[in-house]
Structures are given as C-alpha cells and as structure tokens.
Design a protein around this motif. Structure first.
Motif, PDB file in Angstrom:
ATOM      1  N   ASP A  69       0.728  -1.147   0.138  1.00  0.00           N
ATOM      2  CA  ASP A  69      -0.054  -0.259   0.111  1.00  0.00           C
ATOM      3  C   ASP A  69       0.723   1.226   0.143  1.00  0.00           C
ATOM      4  OD1 ASP A  69      -2.268   1.394   0.039  1.00  0.00           O
ATOM      5  OD2 ASP A  69      -2.462   1.690   2.077  1.00  0.00           O
ATOM      6  N   LEU A  70       1.704   1.263  -0.945  1.00  0.00           N
ATOM      7  CA  LEU A  70       2.679   2.321  -1.136  1.00  0.00           C
ATOM      8  C   LEU A  70       1.874   3.661  -1.671  1.00  0.00           C
ATOM      9  CD1 LEU A  70       5.847   0.551  -2.505  1.00  0.00           C
ATOM     10  CD2 LEU A  70       5.359   1.225   0.025  1.00  0.00           C
ATOM     11  N   ASP A  71       2.468   5.022  -1.534  1.00  0.00           N
ATOM     12  CA  ASP A  71       1.696   5.847  -2.036  1.00  0.00           C
ATOM     13  C   ASP A  71       0.284   5.882  -1.585  1.00  0.00           C
ATOM     14  OD1 ASP A  71       1.335   8.064  -3.705  1.00  0.00           O
ATOM     15  OD2 ASP A  71       0.932   7.320  -5.228  1.00  0.00           O
ATOM     16  N   PRO A  72      -0.137   6.118  -0.389  1.00  0.00           N
ATOM     17  CA  PRO A  72      -1.453   6.210  -0.110  1.00  0.00           C
ATOM     18  C   PRO A  72      -1.924   7.594  -0.488  1.00  0.00           C
ATOM     19  CG  PRO A  72       0.027   6.450   2.065  1.00  0.00           C
ATOM     20  CD  PRO A  72       1.109   6.240   0.835  1.00  0.00           C
ATOM     21  N   GLU A  73      -1.243   8.468  -0.740  1.00  0.00           N
ATOM     22  CA  GLU A  73      -1.852   9.963  -1.254  1.00  0.00           C
ATOM     23  C   GLU A  73      -2.369   9.672  -2.647  1.00  0.00           C
ATOM     24  OE1 GLU A  73       1.341   9.759  -0.101  1.00  0.00           O
ATOM     25  OE2 GLU A  73       1.170  10.180   2.093  1.00  0.00           O
ATOM     26  N   ARG A  74      -1.932   8.641  -3.279  1.00  0.00           N
ATOM     27  CA  ARG A  74      -2.243   8.224  -4.577  1.00  0.00           C
ATOM     28  C   ARG A  74      -1.847   9.723  -5.664  1.00  0.00           C
ATOM     29  NH1 ARG A  74      -2.220   4.251  -2.322  1.00  0.00           N
ATOM     30  NH2 ARG A  74      -3.812   2.701  -2.303  1.00  0.00           N
ATOM     31  N   ASP A  79       7.577   8.365  -1.103  1.00  0.00           N
ATOM     32  CA  ASP A  79       8.240   9.269  -0.267  1.00  0.00           C
ATOM     33  C   ASP A  79       8.965   8.326   0.589  1.00  0.00           C
ATOM     34  OD1 ASP A  79       6.350   8.305   1.535  1.00  0.00           O
ATOM     35  OD2 ASP A  79       5.122  10.153   1.649  1.00  0.00           O
ATOM     36  N   ALA A  80       9.689   9.142   1.494  1.00  0.00           N
ATOM     37  CA  ALA A  80      10.660   8.336   2.468  1.00  0.00           C
ATOM     38  C   ALA A  80       9.835   7.376   3.366  1.00  0.00           C
ATOM     39  CB  ALA A  80      11.369   9.459   3.540  1.00  0.00           C
ATOM     40  N   GLU A  81       8.725   7.485   3.570  1.00  0.00           N
ATOM     41  CA  GLU A  81       7.841   6.716   4.534  1.00  0.00           C
ATOM     42  C   GLU A  81       7.671   5.353   3.661  1.00  0.00           C
ATOM     43  OE1 GLU A  81       3.635   6.331   6.872  1.00  0.00           O
ATOM     44  OE2 GLU A  81       4.415   8.396   6.148  1.00  0.00           O
ATOM     45  N   ASP A  82       7.204   5.554   2.239  1.00  0.00           N
ATOM     46  CA  ASP A  82       7.130   4.362   1.512  1.00  0.00           C
ATOM     47  C   ASP A  82       8.252   3.460   1.453  1.00  0.00           C
ATOM     48  OD1 ASP A  82       4.346   5.020   0.741  1.00  0.00           O
ATOM     49  OD2 ASP A  82       5.413   6.646  -0.846  1.00  0.00           O
ATOM     50  N   PHE A  83       9.483   4.054   1.158  1.00  0.00           N
ATOM     51  CA  PHE A  83      10.679   3.466   1.197  1.00  0.00           C
ATOM     52  C   PHE A  83      11.279   2.828   2.498  1.00  0.00           C
ATOM     53  CE2 PHE A  83      11.267   6.612  -2.498  1.00  0.00           C
ATOM     54  CZ  PHE A  83      11.160   5.705  -3.529  1.00  0.00           C
ATOM     55  N   ALA A  84      10.679   3.367   3.610  1.00  0.00           N
ATOM     56  CA  ALA A  84      10.999   2.948   4.596  1.00  0.00           C
ATOM     57  C   ALA A  84      10.576   1.614   4.810  1.00  0.00           C
ATOM     58  CB  ALA A  84      10.691   3.716   5.895  1.00  0.00           C
ATOM     59  N   VAL A 113      21.818  -4.969   8.183  1.00  0.00           N
ATOM     60  CA  VAL A 113      22.015  -3.853   8.935  1.00  0.00           C
ATOM     61  C   VAL A 113      21.854  -2.593   7.670  1.00  0.00           C
ATOM     62  CG1 VAL A 113      22.668  -4.534  10.991  1.00  0.00           C
ATOM     63  CG2 VAL A 113      24.387  -3.563   9.409  1.00  0.00           C
ATOM     64  N   ASP A 114      21.749  -1.300   8.074  1.00  0.00           N
ATOM     65  CA  ASP A 114      21.810  -0.147   7.348  1.00  0.00           C
ATOM     66  C   ASP A 114      20.930  -0.293   6.008  1.00  0.00           C
ATOM     67  OD1 ASP A 114      23.188   0.779   9.398  1.00  0.00           O
ATOM     68  OD2 ASP A 114      25.199   0.112   8.299  1.00  0.00           O
ATOM     69  N   ALA A 115      19.653  -0.849   5.931  1.00  0.00           N
ATOM     70  CA  ALA A 115      18.878  -1.008   4.817  1.00  0.00           C
ATOM     71  C   ALA A 115      18.289   0.561   4.205  1.00  0.00           C
ATOM     72  CB  ALA A 115      18.010  -1.833   5.223  1.00  0.00           C
ATOM     73  N   GLU A 116      18.372   0.582   3.261  1.00  0.00           N
ATOM     74  CA  GLU A 116      17.739   1.712   2.497  1.00  0.00           C
ATOM     75  C   GLU A 116      17.054   1.236   1.227  1.00  0.00           C
ATOM     76  OE1 GLU A 116      20.522   4.795   1.634  1.00  0.00           O
ATOM     77  OE2 GLU A 116      21.833   3.446   0.634  1.00  0.00           O
ATOM     78  N   ALA A 117      16.268   2.194   0.748  1.00  0.00           N
ATOM     79  CA  ALA A 117      15.355   1.538  -0.407  1.00  0.00           C
ATOM     80  C   ALA A 117      15.187   3.046  -1.141  1.00  0.00           C
ATOM     81  CB  ALA A 117      14.112   1.087  -0.349  1.00  0.00           C
ATOM     82  N   GLY A 118      15.021   2.827  -2.587  1.00  0.00           N
ATOM     83  CA  GLY A 118      14.623   3.994  -3.308  1.00  0.00           C
ATOM     84  C   GLY A 118      14.132   3.341  -4.798  1.00  0.00           C
ATOM     85  N   GLU A 119      14.011   4.365  -5.670  1.00  0.00           N
ATOM     86  CA  GLU A 119      13.559   3.980  -7.103  1.00  0.00           C
ATOM     87  C   GLU A 119      14.519   4.483  -7.965  1.00  0.00           C
ATOM     88  OE1 GLU A 119       8.959   3.902  -8.847  1.00  0.00           O
ATOM     89  OE2 GLU A 119       9.646   5.813  -7.955  1.00  0.00           O
ATOM     90  N   GLU A 120      14.745   3.925  -9.160  1.00  0.00           N
ATOM     91  CA  GLU A 120      15.700   4.366 -10.086  1.00  0.00           C
ATOM     92  C   GLU A 120      15.041   3.586 -11.583  1.00  0.00           C
ATOM     93  OE1 GLU A 120      20.236   3.593 -11.849  1.00  0.00           O
ATOM     94  OE2 GLU A 120      19.785   3.591  -9.629  1.00  0.00           O
ATOM     95  N   ASP A 121      14.758   4.407 -12.495  1.00  0.00           N
ATOM     96  CA  ASP A 121      14.250   4.066 -13.887  1.00  0.00           C
ATOM     97  C   ASP A 121      12.842   3.218 -13.537  1.00  0.00           C
ATOM     98  OD1 ASP A 121      16.644   4.943 -15.098  1.00  0.00           O
ATOM     99  OD2 ASP A 121      17.629   2.860 -15.036  1.00  0.00           O
TER     100      ASP A 121
END
Length: 211
Positions: A69-74, A79-84, A113-121
């Motif tokens: 349920d990412l991007d609840p604002e549609r 955003d950072a909360e989604d990637f968390a 440890v030290d996990a992060e996430a993001g979006e590319e392409d």
C-alpha cells in the motif's frame, strides 16, 4: 506459505505473483533482480561485510505498490515513508535466511543492517549491509548467489575494494541445464521444483581475490 519462501518482500511478492496475470512473473523464475555486491574490508584488510543492492524488475516493482500500500496519497510519488516500508521488509529475515547469498565454508552471515530503499528507472531498489559473523580472510573468498527453488533470479555485478579483484562467474547453461530451465519454465505459480536446491544449477558466483 506453502512454497517456503520466507523473506519479507518475498512473502508479499509470492502471494501476489500466484494470483497475478501477465508480465515477467508468468514463467519460473517469477521475480528478477539486478544485484550488486561490494566487499567491505577493515583496517587489517579482512572482509567484514557485503554491501548488497537488489534492483527489482518493473513488474515486481509495481506489485510492491499494491502489496505494501505504497503511495497512500495516490499522487504517483513514493516518499521516504514508502521506502522505509520496503527497506524494513527486506531486512526482517527469519533465522537462517541469508538473502540467497551462500558461502562454501568459514563464518557465515549475521543479520542485515543499514537498509535503505529507493527508485531508479521506475524500478524499486533495496540496499543493505550484510556483516559476516567474523572477519574473513580477503586472500580468496567466494559467494554464490541463487534462490534454491529458483523463484528469484539474480543477475550479479561485483565491486572489489582497493588491491582486490572481483570476478563474476556465470552458470554454464549446457544442453542439460537448458532442458532443466525449460522444464522449470513450465511450472505453474503454485508448483515448486522436485529438487529443493535446483537453483544452485543457475548460481552466479562472485570470486574475490586480494593481494
């Protein structure tokens, strides 16, 4: 989960893939990740951890929007909360799971440890550090990357620290291996291979060699 996939995102994606329609998940394997592995060394030159990055295929990335349920604002923007949410799921591993990274001998892996996430392409990526339980000699180290039931497929690149080289050995798909691949492609989403370690035949192996 009947198919035995027990990692965070793996559970979400497996559940969705079983009921999904078209897309890259229509054949075995179902989930694809471009993978980058970097070796981390300490002041003594020993290897202490891997820095791992998974960059999921487009279809898998899209499924995450629904599963988590990412991007609840549609608004179409993560955003950072989604990637968390994504990063947390990818590092909440059950005991004994090592992220489809396999060592032939010596000390194994600790928890990520030290996990992060993001979006590319327009594809979601996850990155984390996977420490060894104890430092490993950097003279020669081999890491195999594969999912035992071949539900996930990994294409691997490797980064070596200064003074080292990292070579990626691809599987030799001879006639027998190609026949096996075709049989696996015929499996439905609910089926698993008869061999519980069939993915080892398609392992990509990273060999680190240091002076």
């Amino acid at each position: 989960m009947s198919m035995g996939r027990e990692r965070g995102i793996g559970l979400w994606l497996l559940a969705l893939a079983m009921g999904a329609g078209a897309g890259p998940a229509s054949a075995h394997p179902h989930i694809f990740a471009d993978t980058r592995i970097a070796f981390l060394r300490d002041a003594e030159g020993d290897v202490t951890a891997l820095r791992v990055r998974w960059h999921y295929d487009a279809f898998t990335s899209l499924t995450l929007w629904d599963i988590l349920d990412l991007d609840p604002e549609r608004d179409g923007i993560l955003d950072a909360e989604d990637f968390a949410k994504v990063a947390e799921g990818e590092t909440d591993w059950p005991e004994g799971y090592t992220g489809d990274l396999h060592l032939s001998d010596g000390p194994g892996f600790a928890r990520p440890v030290d996990a992060e996430a993001g979006e590319e392409d327009e594809r979601i990526w996850v990155s984390f550090t996977l420490p060894f339980e104890a430092p490993r000699d950097a003279g020669a180290l081999m890491v195999e990357v594969y999912d035992p039931i071949y539900y996930y497929a990994y294409t691997v690149e490797a980064e070596a620290p200064e003074g080292c080289t990292a070579e990626v050995l691809r599987p030799d798909l001879d006639d027998a291996a190609e026949e096996l691949r075709l049989r696996l492609a015929a499996l439905s989403r609910e089926e698993v291979p008869d061999d519980p370690n069939v993915g080892a035949a398609f392992a990509e192996t990273v060999v680190l060699t240091c002076d």
